[in-house]
Design a protein around this motif. Structure first.
Motif, PDB file in Angstrom:
ATOM      1  N   GLU A 319      50.135 -63.600  -0.699  1.00 45.54           N
ATOM      2  CA  GLU A 319      49.058 -63.164  -1.583  1.00 45.54           C
ATOM      3  C   GLU A 319      48.827 -64.196  -2.682  1.00 45.54           C
ATOM      4  OE1 GLU A 319      50.098 -59.363  -3.135  1.00 45.54           O
ATOM      5  OE2 GLU A 319      49.670 -58.287  -1.274  1.00 45.54           O
ATOM      6  N   ASP A 320      47.612 -64.171  -3.246  1.00 46.48           N
ATOM      7  CA  ASP A 320      47.277 -65.058  -4.361  1.00 46.48           C
ATOM      8  C   ASP A 320      47.910 -64.531  -5.652  1.00 46.48           C
ATOM      9  OD1 ASP A 320      45.702 -66.885  -2.903  1.00 46.48           O
ATOM     10  OD2 ASP A 320      43.966 -65.561  -3.008  1.00 46.48           O
ATOM     11  N   HIS A 321      48.545 -65.429  -6.409  1.00 43.97           N
ATOM     12  CA  HIS A 321      49.167 -65.077  -7.687  1.00 43.97           C
ATOM     13  C   HIS A 321      48.808 -66.109  -8.745  1.00 43.97           C
ATOM     14  CE1 HIS A 321      51.656 -62.470  -5.173  1.00 43.97           C
ATOM     15  NE2 HIS A 321      52.190 -61.931  -6.256  1.00 43.97           N
ATOM     16  N   VAL A 322      48.939 -65.710 -10.006  1.00 45.92           N
ATOM     17  CA  VAL A 322      48.894 -66.649 -11.128  1.00 45.92           C
ATOM     18  C   VAL A 322      50.127 -66.376 -11.994  1.00 45.92           C
ATOM     19  CG1 VAL A 322      46.394 -66.903 -11.158  1.00 45.92           C
ATOM     20  CG2 VAL A 322      47.457 -65.089 -12.520  1.00 45.92           C
ATOM     21  N   PHE A 323      50.583 -67.404 -12.712  1.00 46.59           N
ATOM     22  CA  PHE A 323      51.724 -67.259 -13.622  1.00 46.59           C
ATOM     23  C   PHE A 323      51.181 -67.123 -15.040  1.00 46.59           C
ATOM     24  CE2 PHE A 323      53.775 -69.371  -9.996  1.00 46.59           C
ATOM     25  CZ  PHE A 323      54.880 -68.553  -9.833  1.00 46.59           C
ATOM     26  N   VAL A 324      51.356 -65.935 -15.620  1.00 53.18           N
ATOM     27  CA  VAL A 324      50.829 -65.627 -16.946  1.00 53.18           C
ATOM     28  C   VAL A 324      51.898 -65.905 -17.995  1.00 53.18           C
ATOM     29  CG1 VAL A 324      49.746 -63.880 -18.392  1.00 53.18           C
ATOM     30  CG2 VAL A 324      49.403 -63.842 -15.909  1.00 53.18           C
ATOM     31  N   ASP A 325      51.503 -66.594 -19.063  1.00 52.76           N
ATOM     32  CA  ASP A 325      52.419 -66.950 -20.145  1.00 52.76           C
ATOM     33  C   ASP A 325      52.705 -65.718 -21.001  1.00 52.76           C
ATOM     34  OD1 ASP A 325      53.870 -68.100 -22.126  1.00 52.76           O
ATOM     35  OD2 ASP A 325      52.394 -69.651 -22.630  1.00 52.76           O
ATOM     36  N   ARG A 326      53.981 -65.309 -21.047  1.00 49.44           N
ATOM     37  CA  ARG A 326      54.414 -64.197 -21.883  1.00 49.44           C
ATOM     38  C   ARG A 326      55.343 -64.703 -22.987  1.00 49.44           C
ATOM     39  NH1 ARG A 326      50.378 -61.062 -20.369  1.00 49.44           N
ATOM     40  NH2 ARG A 326      50.622 -60.060 -18.328  1.00 49.44           N
ATOM     41  N   ASP A 327      54.982 -65.777 -23.609  1.00 50.39           N
ATOM     42  CA  ASP A 327      55.744 -66.421 -24.687  1.00 50.39           C
ATOM     43  C   ASP A 327      57.063 -66.997 -24.170  1.00 50.39           C
ATOM     44  OD1 ASP A 327      53.766 -65.934 -26.543  1.00 50.39           O
ATOM     45  OD2 ASP A 327      54.585 -63.973 -27.070  1.00 50.39           O
ATOM     46  N   ALA A 328      58.094 -66.177 -24.056  1.00 53.33           N
ATOM     47  CA  ALA A 328      59.400 -66.694 -23.642  1.00 53.33           C
ATOM     48  C   ALA A 328      59.589 -66.628 -22.142  1.00 53.33           C
ATOM     49  CB  ALA A 328      60.519 -65.910 -24.334  1.00 53.33           C
ATOM     50  N   ALA A 329      58.581 -66.203 -21.405  1.00 52.85           N
ATOM     51  CA  ALA A 329      58.717 -66.071 -19.953  1.00 52.85           C
ATOM     52  C   ALA A 329      57.342 -66.203 -19.301  1.00 52.85           C
ATOM     53  CB  ALA A 329      59.359 -64.738 -19.586  1.00 52.85           C
ATOM     54  N   PHE A 330      57.352 -66.377 -17.970  1.00 55.51           N
ATOM     55  CA  PHE A 330      56.120 -66.389 -17.180  1.00 55.51           C
ATOM     56  C   PHE A 330      56.193 -65.252 -16.166  1.00 55.51           C
ATOM     57  CE2 PHE A 330      55.706 -70.594 -18.883  1.00 55.51           C
ATOM     58  CZ  PHE A 330      54.337 -70.785 -18.980  1.00 55.51           C
ATOM     59  N   GLU A 331      55.112 -64.485 -16.073  1.00 54.26           N
ATOM     60  CA  GLU A 331      55.050 -63.356 -15.148  1.00 54.26           C
ATOM     61  C   GLU A 331      54.101 -63.688 -14.003  1.00 54.26           C
ATOM     62  OE1 GLU A 331      53.946 -58.571 -15.116  1.00 54.26           O
ATOM     63  OE2 GLU A 331      53.597 -59.796 -16.916  1.00 54.26           O
ATOM     64  N   ALA A 332      54.566 -63.509 -12.764  1.00 51.24           N
ATOM     65  CA  ALA A 332      53.726 -63.744 -11.582  1.00 51.24           C
ATOM     66  C   ALA A 332      52.908 -62.483 -11.312  1.00 51.24           C
ATOM     67  CB  ALA A 332      54.585 -64.085 -10.381  1.00 51.24           C
ATOM     68  N   LEU A 333      51.578 -62.596 -11.437  1.00 50.36           N
ATOM     69  CA  LEU A 333      50.692 -61.457 -11.217  1.00 50.36           C
ATOM     70  C   LEU A 333      49.828 -61.692  -9.981  1.00 50.36           C
ATOM     71  CD1 LEU A 333      49.333 -60.521 -14.764  1.00 50.36           C
ATOM     72  CD2 LEU A 333      51.142 -59.413 -13.454  1.00 50.36           C
ATOM     73  N   PRO A 334      49.749 -60.723  -9.071  1.00 49.79           N
ATOM     74  CA  PRO A 334      48.825 -60.854  -7.929  1.00 49.79           C
ATOM     75  C   PRO A 334      47.389 -60.721  -8.402  1.00 49.79           C
ATOM     76  CG  PRO A 334      49.839 -58.686  -7.940  1.00 49.79           C
ATOM     77  CD  PRO A 334      50.503 -59.457  -9.043  1.00 49.79           C
ATOM     78  N   VAL A 335      46.508 -61.534  -7.856  1.00 45.23           N
ATOM     79  CA  VAL A 335      45.099 -61.508  -8.262  1.00 45.23           C
ATOM     80  C   VAL A 335      44.209 -61.480  -7.025  1.00 45.23           C
ATOM     81  CG1 VAL A 335      45.482 -62.705 -10.450  1.00 45.23           C
ATOM     82  CG2 VAL A 335      45.034 -64.034  -8.389  1.00 45.23           C
ATOM     83  N   SER A 336      42.997 -61.001  -7.225  1.00 45.08           N
ATOM     84  CA  SER A 336      41.986 -60.980  -6.166  1.00 45.08           C
ATOM     85  C   SER A 336      40.948 -62.043  -6.479  1.00 45.08           C
ATOM     86  CB  SER A 336      41.321 -59.600  -6.093  1.00 45.08           C
ATOM     87  OG  SER A 336      40.260 -59.597  -5.171  1.00 45.08           O
ATOM     88  N   VAL A 337      40.864 -63.072  -5.603  1.00 39.96           N
ATOM     89  CA  VAL A 337      39.919 -64.166  -5.814  1.00 39.96           C
ATOM     90  C   VAL A 337      38.548 -63.733  -5.322  1.00 39.96           C
ATOM     91  CG1 VAL A 337      39.354 -66.549  -5.239  1.00 39.96           C
ATOM     92  CG2 VAL A 337      41.735 -65.898  -5.619  1.00 39.96           C
ATOM     93  N   LEU A 338      37.555 -63.767  -6.227  1.00 45.67           N
ATOM     94  CA  LEU A 338      36.192 -63.374  -5.883  1.00 45.67           C
ATOM     95  C   LEU A 338      35.395 -64.545  -5.338  1.00 45.67           C
ATOM     96  CD1 LEU A 338      35.414 -61.160  -9.013  1.00 45.67           C
ATOM     97  CD2 LEU A 338      36.293 -60.435  -6.784  1.00 45.67           C
ATOM     98  N   THR A 339      35.463 -65.683  -6.018  1.00 43.87           N
ATOM     99  CA  THR A 339      34.756 -66.884  -5.563  1.00 43.87           C
ATOM    100  C   THR A 339      35.655 -68.081  -5.798  1.00 43.87           C
ATOM    101  OG1 THR A 339      33.690 -67.346  -7.715  1.00 43.87           O
ATOM    102  CG2 THR A 339      32.522 -65.872  -6.189  1.00 43.87           C
ATOM    103  N   ARG A 340      35.396 -69.138  -5.039  1.00 52.95           N
ATOM    104  CA  ARG A 340      36.226 -70.336  -5.139  1.00 52.95           C
ATOM    105  C   ARG A 340      35.364 -71.556  -4.908  1.00 52.95           C
ATOM    106  NH1 ARG A 340      41.862 -70.677  -4.036  1.00 52.95           N
ATOM    107  NH2 ARG A 340      41.716 -68.620  -3.056  1.00 52.95           N
TER     108      ARG A 340
END
Length: 373
Positions: A319-340
């Protein structure tokens, strides 16, 4: 699971003689199903703790997600193609071997120019058959004329004349069919050698340049493109394709004028969940077939989601994910790509929020840590 399985004999032994004996297998089955379900559940990846020093060492950089609107349309990346009416090909009428190539891909030619020498004993046999058919066509035509003269003199019947005419027509059609196979070829001194000629004015797009290359009947010997109009083939998300129709206007960012949609595939690509759309590009768009081009499609004026650099999206667990900055950590969140496009993606506005910062470099290290590496 093992504890549940081990408990089942005890349960049966306890209730075998009592009224609750029928309930025991049901309870055990329910317990087993709950245990299996819990074992199959896949927890979300834990946030990855990253110190500031580690950020610098891994070269991690972030950008903020920005909300985008579709009032200007949706930009998608496609590949340039040549319109069908501008493609001209010479097809091998029999098995052949390339003897010598006289032009190269990209070279401009005129219709009738020799482009390749080919060796083909099979084509030589067809050429001999062509001569026989030519003689037969001439002979049947003479017999038909003679029958008409005899009819005028009262020495034959109308039925005989009709049969002669049909024979002459059949021979002429058979000759024409064989001649069409030799439309772009001419013989040389060696009866098994032939010259292939350009079918139209234009630029050579495809030709086998290596001597000794074997071509089967039906293979393309040479392909020539003519004209300056370019099309593009773009994979459009299925939901957006519903807003398009043949003739819908399209634009190319940075280019004046507009093009239009000329064809929309009736099938959805199951892997991309997208539809192949062919568009005629505006005048002035230049490029080689296969080049990438951004096409702006019309779309309804509603919020489309969040915009991010395309390199921010990585694949985790299919699945497509992005790594979101949570200050002291990065969280991998699944995302739905609409256009590319080549540079940017638009994703659904959840679970990401406008302003969230997302990693765009150091992604290989983050992905390795998220996968337990």
């Amino acid at each position: 699971v093992h504890s549940v399985v081990g408990m089942m004999p005890m349960c049966f032994a306890r209730f075998a003689a009592g009224p609750g004996r029928a309930l025991c297998p049901v309870l055990a089955a329910l317990a087993l199903a709950a245990a299996v379900t819990g074992a199959q559940a896949q927890p979300a990846p834990d946030p990855i703790a990253i110190s500031q020093a580690a950020r610098l060492a891994l070269g991690i950089e972030t950008v903020a997600a920005e909300r985008v609107s579709r009032h200007d349309g949706v930009a998608l990346t496609g590949h340039m193609t040549v319109p069908p009416e501008q493609r001209h090909a010479v097809v091998a009428p029999a098995g052949m071997i390339v003897a010598d190539t006289l032009v190269l891909p990209g070279q401009r030619v005129a219709a009738g120019d020799p482009v390749q020498r080919l060796y083909s004993p099979a084509l030589a046999s067809l050429h001999a058959e062509l001569d026989v058919l030519r003689l037969e066509a001439e002979h049947t035509a003479e017999l038909a004329e003679r029958a008409e003269a005899l009819l005028d003199a009262g020495l034959t019947t109308g039925e005989d004349v009709h049969e002669r005419r049909l024979a002459a027509i059949a021979a002429r059609l058979e000759l024409g069919a064989m001649q069409s196979r030799f439309g772009d070829f001419s013989g040389e001194a060696d009866p098994a050698r032939f010259l292939a000629r350009a079918p139209a004015d234009g630029v050579v797009a495809e030709i086998a340049t290596e001597a000794g290359t074997r071509l089967a009947e039906g293979d393309v010997i040479v392909s020539v493109t003519s004209g300056e109009t370019m099309w593009a083939r773009v994979h459009v998300p299925a939901r957006l394709s519903q807003e398009l129709a043949e003739g819908s206007p399209v634009r190319v960012p940075g280019t004046p004028g507009s093009g239009q949609v000329v064809a929309i595939d009736s099938m959805i690509d199951p892997a991309r969940r997208a539809v192949a759309v062919h568009v005629a590009l505006p005048d002035g768009v230049s490029g080689r077939p296969g080049s990438l081009v951004d096409v702006l499609f019309p779309a309804a004026a509603d919020a489309a989601g969040l915009s991010l650099p395309a390199r921010a999206v990585v694949r985790l667990g299919g699945e497509d994910h992005v790594f979101v900055d949570r200050d002291a950590a990065f969280e991998a969140l699944p995302v739905s790509v609409l256009t590319r496009t080549r540079d940017m993606v638009t994703i659904a506005a959840t679970p990401l929020a406008e302003g969230d910062r997302v990693a765009v470099s150091g992604l290989a290290a983050l992905k390795n840590m998220a996968e337990g590496g």
